[in-house]
Design an enzyme around this catalytic site. Sequence first.
Site, short mmCIF file in Angstrom:
data_model
loop_
_atom_site.label_atom_id
_atom_site.label_comp_id
_atom_site.label_asym_id
_atom_site.label_seq_id
_atom_site.Cartn_x
_atom_site.Cartn_y
_atom_site.Cartn_z
N LYS A 131 80.66 76.13 11.97
CA LYS A 131 79.35 75.98 11.36
C LYS A 131 78.53 75.03 12.21
O LYS A 131 78.69 73.81 12.14
CB LYS A 131 79.49 75.42 9.93
CG LYS A 131 78.17 75.22 9.21
CD LYS A 131 78.36 74.59 7.84
CE LYS A 131 78.46 73.09 7.92
NZ LYS A 131 78.43 72.44 6.59
N GLU A 143 79.10 79.80 -1.34
CA GLU A 143 79.62 78.43 -1.20
C GLU A 143 78.96 77.54 -2.25
O GLU A 143 77.74 77.51 -2.36
CB GLU A 143 79.31 77.91 0.20
CG GLU A 143 79.52 76.43 0.40
CD GLU A 143 78.84 75.89 1.65
OE1 GLU A 143 78.55 74.67 1.67
OE2 GLU A 143 78.61 76.67 2.60
#
Length: 214
Positions: free
Chosen positions: A131, A42
Amino acid sequence: MTSGVKWPAFKRPLVAILRGIRPEETAGIVDTLVQAGFEAIEIPLNSPEPFRSIEIATKRAPAGCLIGAGTVLTVAEVERLADAGGRLMVSPNVDADVVRAASKKGMVTMPGVFTATEALLAASAGASALKFFPASVLGPSGINAIRAVLPKGMEVGAVGGVSERDFDAYAKAGIRIFGLGSSLYKPGATAAEIGAKAHTVIAAYDAAFGGAGQ
């Protein structure tokens, strides 16, 4: 409930968060992480020239590696991420329009949540995984308490203040997905330094989860 893209069957569901990486560093660091065993990377959008770095990473990484962006806040950013070849959309919040837009582009989505309300909203929007952030505040027990009310099979990950030293505690709670930021990568670190850290992380994960999280 909206049906989204399923979370991939990674050997080790670890997301390397490269906040602050520069385009000229990207190829070498991506190579190092992939060689160590990372399958998801990411690049947060508050990094220098993030879409350029994402494009470099997507061209550099093997087909099975999931490359994408973090700190995605708008549908317009989802569009730019798709143009750069990204297949992972991570956000700090739950915006159902952003999650759905990313899902329509075929992206794996991982919005940030902290409460049961946020987690259920993200699940209803079709998130691939949740998340939980900052995980260091909730801890394994806090995440597990919220997970009890989530749809069966909803994937959850711990991000924020988590390092390889925490894997054992999370493993005992049945949490196996992690996003690793400053514990793995800090701006200015060399590929060699990141490689050494990445190998330590992979070894700790395999030790905690019995040989690769399976």
